[in-house]
Structures are given as structure tokens and as C-alpha cells.
Design a protein around this motif. Structure first.
Motif, PDB file in Angstrom:
ATOM      1  N   GLN A 118       0.792  -1.228   0.000  1.00  0.00           N
ATOM      2  CA  GLN A 118       0.000   0.000   0.000  1.00  0.00           C
ATOM      3  C   GLN A 118       0.829   1.285   0.000  1.00  0.00           C
ATOM      4  N   PRO A 119       1.903   1.400   0.801  1.00  0.00           N
ATOM      5  CA  PRO A 119       2.697   2.631   0.700  1.00  0.00           C
ATOM      6  C   PRO A 119       3.328   2.819  -0.672  1.00  0.00           C
ATOM      7  N   ILE A 120       3.789   1.704  -1.281  1.00  0.00           N
ATOM      8  CA  ILE A 120       4.399   1.800  -2.612  1.00  0.00           C
ATOM      9  C   ILE A 120       3.370   2.251  -3.634  1.00  0.00           C
ATOM     10  N   VAL A 121       2.213   1.608  -3.605  1.00  0.00           N
ATOM     11  CA  VAL A 121       1.151   1.971  -4.549  1.00  0.00           C
ATOM     12  C   VAL A 121       0.664   3.391  -4.273  1.00  0.00           C
ATOM     13  N   GLY A 122       0.550   3.756  -2.990  1.00  0.00           N
ATOM     14  CA  GLY A 122       0.112   5.111  -2.659  1.00  0.00           C
ATOM     15  C   GLY A 122       1.041   6.160  -3.211  1.00  0.00           C
ATOM     16  N   SER A 123       2.342   5.951  -3.015  1.00  0.00           N
ATOM     17  CA  SER A 123       3.320   6.914  -3.532  1.00  0.00           C
ATOM     18  C   SER A 123       3.302   6.951  -5.055  1.00  0.00           C
ATOM     19  N   ALA A 124       3.234   5.753  -5.682  1.00  0.00           N
ATOM     20  CA  ALA A 124       3.232   5.694  -7.146  1.00  0.00           C
ATOM     21  C   ALA A 124       1.989   6.359  -7.724  1.00  0.00           C
TER      22      ALA A 124
ATOM     23  N   VAL B   2       6.971   9.462   7.625  1.00  0.00           N
ATOM     24  CA  VAL B   2       6.497   8.624   8.734  1.00  0.00           C
ATOM     25  C   VAL B   2       6.740   9.318  10.065  1.00  0.00           C
ATOM     26  N   ALA B   3       7.948   9.870  10.223  1.00  0.00           N
ATOM     27  CA  ALA B   3       8.287  10.515  11.489  1.00  0.00           C
ATOM     28  C   ALA B   3       7.442  11.761  11.738  1.00  0.00           C
ATOM     29  N   ASN B   4       7.078  12.457  10.650  1.00  0.00           N
ATOM     30  CA  ASN B   4       6.339  13.715  10.784  1.00  0.00           C
ATOM     31  C   ASN B   4       4.856  13.564  10.440  1.00  0.00           C
ATOM     32  N   MET B   5       4.331  12.347  10.548  1.00  0.00           N
ATOM     33  CA  MET B   5       2.920  12.145  10.218  1.00  0.00           C
ATOM     34  C   MET B   5       2.045  13.013  11.120  1.00  0.00           C
ATOM     35  N   PRO B   6       0.892  13.451  10.625  1.00  0.00           N
ATOM     36  CA  PRO B   6       0.010  14.296  11.419  1.00  0.00           C
ATOM     37  C   PRO B   6      -0.354  13.649  12.753  1.00  0.00           C
ATOM     38  N   THR B   7      -0.536  14.484  13.769  1.00  0.00           N
ATOM     39  CA  THR B   7      -0.875  13.993  15.107  1.00  0.00           C
ATOM     40  C   THR B   7      -2.139  13.146  15.086  1.00  0.00           C
ATOM     41  N   THR B   8      -3.125  13.566  14.292  1.00  0.00           N
ATOM     42  CA  THR B   8      -4.373  12.796  14.188  1.00  0.00           C
ATOM     43  C   THR B   8      -4.103  11.371  13.731  1.00  0.00           C
TER      44      THR B   8
ATOM     45  N   THR C 135      -1.734  12.781  -0.204  1.00  0.00           N
ATOM     46  CA  THR C 135      -2.854  11.967   0.278  1.00  0.00           C
ATOM     47  C   THR C 135      -2.619  10.482   0.024  1.00  0.00           C
ATOM     48  N   GLY C 136      -2.192  10.135  -1.191  1.00  0.00           N
ATOM     49  CA  GLY C 136      -2.023   8.729  -1.539  1.00  0.00           C
ATOM     50  C   GLY C 136      -0.980   8.044  -0.686  1.00  0.00           C
ATOM     51  N   VAL C 137       0.205   8.665  -0.556  1.00  0.00           N
ATOM     52  CA  VAL C 137       1.262   8.022   0.209  1.00  0.00           C
ATOM     53  C   VAL C 137       0.907   7.954   1.683  1.00  0.00           C
ATOM     54  N   TYR C 138       0.230   8.983   2.205  1.00  0.00           N
ATOM     55  CA  TYR C 138      -0.145   8.927   3.618  1.00  0.00           C
ATOM     56  C   TYR C 138      -1.269   7.916   3.863  1.00  0.00           C
ATOM     57  N   MET C 139      -2.176   7.780   2.917  1.00  0.00           N
ATOM     58  CA  MET C 139      -3.181   6.728   3.047  1.00  0.00           C
ATOM     59  C   MET C 139      -2.500   5.355   3.031  1.00  0.00           C
ATOM     60  N   GLY C 140      -1.430   5.230   2.221  1.00  0.00           N
ATOM     61  CA  GLY C 140      -0.668   3.991   2.215  1.00  0.00           C
ATOM     62  C   GLY C 140       0.057   3.761   3.522  1.00  0.00           C
ATOM     63  N   ILE C 141       0.681   4.810   4.046  1.00  0.00           N
ATOM     64  CA  ILE C 141       1.354   4.699   5.343  1.00  0.00           C
ATOM     65  C   ILE C 141       0.347   4.368   6.438  1.00  0.00           C
ATOM     66  N   PHE C 142      -0.861   4.957   6.327  1.00  0.00           N
ATOM     67  CA  PHE C 142      -1.887   4.689   7.338  1.00  0.00           C
ATOM     68  C   PHE C 142      -2.253   3.208   7.358  1.00  0.00           C
ATOM     69  N   ASN C 143      -2.024   2.526   6.232  1.00  0.00           N
ATOM     70  CA  ASN C 143      -2.296   1.091   6.216  1.00  0.00           C
ATOM     71  C   ASN C 143      -1.377   0.328   7.160  1.00  0.00           C
ATOM     72  N   PHE C 144      -0.246   0.946   7.572  1.00  0.00           N
ATOM     73  CA  PHE C 144       0.575   0.326   8.611  1.00  0.00           C
ATOM     74  C   PHE C 144      -0.277   0.068   9.845  1.00  0.00           C
ATOM     75  N   THR C 145      -1.206   0.986  10.118  1.00  0.00           N
ATOM     76  CA  THR C 145      -2.028   0.851  11.318  1.00  0.00           C
ATOM     77  C   THR C 145      -3.103  -0.220  11.164  1.00  0.00           C
ATOM     78  N   VAL C 146      -3.299  -0.687   9.931  1.00  0.00           N
ATOM     79  CA  VAL C 146      -4.187  -1.816   9.676  1.00  0.00           C
ATOM     80  C   VAL C 146      -3.380  -3.116   9.677  1.00  0.00           C
ATOM     81  N   ALA C 147      -2.200  -3.078   9.044  1.00  0.00           N
ATOM     82  CA  ALA C 147      -1.403  -4.293   8.885  1.00  0.00           C
ATOM     83  C   ALA C 147      -0.668  -4.687  10.158  1.00  0.00           C
ATOM     84  N   ALA C 148      -0.068  -3.725  10.846  1.00  0.00           N
ATOM     85  CA  ALA C 148       0.757  -4.048  12.020  1.00  0.00           C
ATOM     86  C   ALA C 148      -0.021  -4.798  13.098  1.00  0.00           C
ATOM     87  N   PRO C 149      -1.223  -4.342  13.481  1.00  0.00           N
ATOM     88  CA  PRO C 149      -1.946  -5.104  14.512  1.00  0.00           C
ATOM     89  C   PRO C 149      -2.335  -6.505  14.058  1.00  0.00           C
ATOM     90  N   GLN C 150      -2.572  -6.681  12.767  1.00  0.00           N
ATOM     91  CA  GLN C 150      -2.877  -8.023  12.276  1.00  0.00           C
ATOM     92  C   GLN C 150      -1.648  -8.923  12.347  1.00  0.00           C
TER      93      GLN C 150
END
Length: 494
Positions: free
Chosen positions: A63-69, A250-256, A423-438
Motif C-alpha cells: 500500500q505505501p508503494i502503490v500510494g506513492s506511485a 512517517v516521522a512527521n505524520m500528522p498527530t491525528t 494523500t495517496g502516500v499517507y493513506m498507504g502509510i496509514f495502512n501500517f495501522t491496519v497491517a501491524a496489529p494483524q
């Protein structure tokens, strides 16, 4: 110059997300049947969650790769649509090959072939998922974002309902066999995957044809982005600089986003457990099948598997599809009201309340054991199942409400916190929060089930309930932004 983005009518919003119906159709087939398929191919309860790790790992990578691309792609098909279409074709291939894993026994063990096809499907679904999320953010103006993600949630759940019940329908209406010996796949499951592949491809093509993405010039105007800065950000840069830029993002992702990550952890930890262990949980708890019949070594040592056990496993597997369809139906119904509820009571209150209902519903699984057989009229057919199976439809209401909220509200809360050109790359990074807990759930749930609960799968469902309630508490610590963030500086490019 910042121009006001045009409002979309309902059918335009519908078309933007329509392909997600088919993607979720395929995903629902996977969720309801992969544990069943892998068990039939020889996986034990402890290793089931490890096989399921393929899904979040693929999401984490893809997802991050596709988001950035997709953020950088502007061609005749558009920005997000090329990735959605490519992912759909790859997913179809995996869906056709997975139920045929036993045919490849001359080349490799069926279970290994099955795992490879699960990996292909998951990678492909993720190629579709992320651009679909970003497409809504791109095309739907801020004031319609609640309705945009609610329609997407509705379509997701329509697809999930049909995909979940399809093996049951093929068995009880069409008449296909729903049982399989060790090393085989039931015919009803095979045909369900063939039909799902067809629906997935058709709905995705509909979205690709019916949705016209904005040109770069229009997109930049509507999002208030400086075209020159955007072009510089999208310029080709060395790999090392890309990686540096990625970790800077990743380090500077929005607080939300950071605060939502805590909610996502507990929510998706619970969902992963449900998808992996509902089938063995209800087979043991509701159909009264001893846990030893989920141990491949025990089965191999037995003279034969009693027909009653084979039939019970097949019936329980089909009923999981009904339960998953039920929570998707309730999620679809709730999705219709979700935007208005979020507008009236606030996203946080609706989100937290939904997760609490989901958590209580998981825990309530323990209360519904009833072995008395009853005839159930499902309109399309009648079946005989334990009364406990029917009673399990009650907690599906709360689980469906939680699922609808998880699909829509985090993204609606997050979208306003993201810079338009990322938006795309951050939506991809946000998928870390879906994948990591799984991934955490996959690595720990099997051990917890065997070491703590002695393979009594019903208790791992209770763990999921506790986790969901913790997620609800975490919602109240999320701070939503009041204004759209500025475009990121050149030093933060990816």
C-alpha cells in the motif's frame, strides 16, 4: 489559485466506489473461507494465524508503494484508476488458482500452493484498496467526505454480504457439495471463487469507465496546491533520497494519524482474530465438534474421519458465511445512517460507541451455545442447524455496526489532516495501522489459543472483544484538525 471543488451528485459518488463492491466481494470470500480451505489442505489451529499473516504483510509492503506511485501517476487512465485495474486482474488470477491448489500437487504441496495464491490475492486486493481510498479523497469535496466514505462503506458491505453467503447458496440452493476430505477443496467453495472473480473484474471496470479523474491542473486548483511545487515534489529522485523522504513522512505524520493508529491497533487486532478463528470457534462451540478434529496429526492417526464430523465442519463453514453476511448486512444498514449520525453527534462519539458494541458482541459469543436442532427458513432455502447458530445472529448486529464505523470513520477523520499532494502516500502509510496489529495478532493469537486456552477457540473470540473495547477508549484521545494542513515542504518529498 484555490478554486471550489465541484460537488458530486449521488450517482457520481456511487460510481467512484462501485468497484470496491467487487473487491470486497473477493475479500469476503477470502475472509470466510481461507481458514476453511487451509484447514482442509492440512493446516492446524496454531498455524492458521501464521498463514493469515500473508494478508497484513502484503498490505504493509504494497500500500505505501502503490500510494506513492499513484500520487505521481497522471496518464490517459488517470491517477488512481491504472492501479485499481491492474490490481483487479491480478486478484482474479489468484481467486481462480487458489481453490485449484490440489491440482498442483505434482509441483508442490497443496498447502504451499494455497499460501502462495493467498499472498497473490492479498497483494492484489491491496493494490486496489489504497487507490480506491485515495480516489474518494481526490474526487469528493471536503463537505461531502462523510457521505463519500459512507457510500464506500455501504458498497463494501453489499459486496461482503453476497461474497460471504455465496458458498452457502451454492450448497443449499444450487446443490453443490460443501464437504471435502483432507487435501481437497469443497466444490461449493471452488465455484464461489470463480463467481467472485467475475464480479470483481466487472465492478472495477465499471468504476474505471464511469469515473473521470481530474486533470492535474484542475486537481491542483481544487486542492489549493502550487503546481510548480507539486511538479518538483513529483520529480524523479535517487532511491536513497526517496527512502529518506519516506521515513521523514512517517516521522512527521500528522498527530491525528498517530492517535488514530492506537485505535486502529485494537480494532484490527480484534478483526483478525474473528476472521481466522470464527470457523473453528463455532464448529467447536455450536456444532460440538471436539478440538482434536482440528489437529492434522490426530486426523492422520485416526482410522477414518466420521461422516458426522465431516458434515458438521461443512455445515459450520457454510454458517460462518451466513454470520459474516449478517454482520455485513447490519453494517450496510448502519452505513446509510452513519454520515448523518457523525454530523449530528460527532465522529468520535459514534466511532467509540460502535466499537464498544462490537466488543460486547464478541464477548457474548460465550452465551449462545445451544445444541438443540431447529429448522431455519432463510427465504432462499431451509436448513437445520443448532439453535446456538441462530442465536449468534444477535451479536452480528453489534459487530456489523463496529465494522461499518471502522471502514469509514478513521478515513473521514484522517482525510482532513493530510496535505493534498501527499494523500495517496499517507493513506498507504496509514495502512501500517491496519497491517501491524494483524501481524501482531497473527504472531500471538495462535500461541494464546494453544498455550492459554488449550485450543478452545471460543475464548480467543473473547480476547477480540476486550481488544475492541480498548480501541473504543482510545478514540477519545484523537484530536481532529480544524483546518486542512499546508502542502509539505520540498525537504519532505517522497
Amino acid at each position: 489559485m484555490h478554486a471550489k471543488q465541484p460537488r458530486l451528485n449521488f450517482w457520481q459518488i456511487w460510481n467512484v466506489s462501485f468497484g470496491f463492491l467487487g473487491v470486497q466481494f473477493g475479500f469476503a470470500l477470502q475472509n470466510a473461507n481461507v481458514s476453511r480451505i487451509l484447514s482442509d489442505l492440512g493446516a492446524d489451529l496454531h498455524s492458521l494465524s501464521l498463514f493469515w499473516l500473508v494478508a497484513p504483510i502484503m498490505g504493509l509492503i504494497v500500500q505505501p508503494i502503490v500510494g506513492s506511485a499513484s500520487d505521481r501517476t497522471w496518464n490517459r487512465l488517470g491517477r488512481r484508476r491504472p492501479f485499481i485495474l491492474a490490481g483487479a486482474f491480478a486478484a482474479v488470477l489468484g481467486m481462480v488458482l487458489l481453490p485449484n491448489a490440489p491440482l498442483f500437487v505434482a509441483f508442490m504441496a497443496p498447502m504451499i500452493m494455497g499460501a502462495m495464491m493467498v499472498a497473490l490475492m492479498d497483494a492484489s486486493f491491496n493494490v486496489c484498496f489504497q487507490p480506491f481510498r485515495s480516489l474518494v479523497s481526490d474526487m469528493v469535496p471536503a463537505e461531502q467526505r462523510n457521505i463519500g466514505y459512507s457510500v464506500q462503506s455501504l458498497l463494501i458491505n453489499i459486496g461482503a454480504v453476497i461474497g460471504s453467503i455465496l458458498p452457502f447458496v451454492l450448497t443449499n440452493v444450487v446443490g453443490l457439495e460443501n464437504t471435502a476430505q483432507l487435501g481437497e477443496v469443497a466444490p461449493s467453495v471452488m465455484w464461489a471463487f470463480y463467481i467472485g472473480a467475475t464480479v470483481l473484474l466487472g465492478t472495477v471496470i465499471w468504476t474505471v469507465i464511469r469515473t473521470k479523474e481530474y486533470s492535474p491542473e484542475d486537481y491542483y486548483r481544487y486542492k489549493g496546491v502550487d503546481p510548480q511545487a507539486a511538479e518538483e515534489a513529483e520529480a524523479k529522485v535517487p532511491l536513497i533520497q526517496k527512502l529518506r523522504g519516506f521515513w521523514t513522512l512517517v516521522a512527521n505524520m500528522p498527530t491525528t494519524m498517530k492517535q488514530l493508529a492506537v485505535v486502529q491497533f485494537f480494532s484490527w487486532f480484534a478483526l483478525f482474530i474473528m476472521w481466522v478463528y470464527t470457523t473453528p470457534a463455532i464448529t467447536q462451540h455450536i456444532w460440538n465438534v471436539d478440538k482434536h478434529w482440528f489437529d492434522p496429526d490426530f486426523i492422520a492417526a485416526a482410522p477414518m474421519v466420521p461422516e458426522t464430523i465431516v458434515a458438521a465442519k461443512g455445515a459450520a463453514g457454510d454458517w460462518v458465511g451466513i454470520l459474516f453476511a449478517a454482520y455485513s448486512v447490519f453494517a450496510a444498514i448502519f452505513s446509510v445512517f452513519l454520515a448523518k449520525l457523525a454530523d449530528k453527534f460527532g465522529r468520535k462519539l459514534v466511532y467509540a460507541g460502535s466499537l464498544v458494541l462490537g466488543g460486547i458482541s464478541y464477548i457474548s459469543f460465550l452465551a449462545f451455545q445451544d445444541l438443540q436442532s431447529v429448522d431455519v427458513n432463510l427465504l432462499i432455502t431451509s436448513v437445520t442447524v443448532p439453535m446456538g447458530a441462530v442465536k449468534l445472529l444477535i451479536p452480528m448486529v453489534g459487530i456489523g455496526i463496529a465494522w461499518a464505523a471502522i471502514l469509514a470513520l478513521p478515513y473521514a477523520m484522517l482525510a482532513g489532516a493530510l496535505p493534498p499532494n501527499k494523500t495517496g502516500v499517507y493513506m498507504g502509510i496509514f495502512n501500517f495501522t491496519v497491517a501491524a496489529p494483524q501481524i501482531v495478532s497473527g504472531l500471538t493469537a495462535g500461541w494464546i489459543l494453544s498455550a492459554v486456552f488449550d485450543n478452545e477457540a471460543k475464548y480467543i473470540i473473547v480476547v477480540a472483544g476486550v481488544s475492541m473495547i480498548l480501541g473504543a477508549l482510545a478514540v477519545f484521545f484523537v484530536k481532529e484538525p480544524d483546518v486542512m494542513p499546508d502542502v509539505m515542504s520540498e525537504g519532505e518529498q517522497l
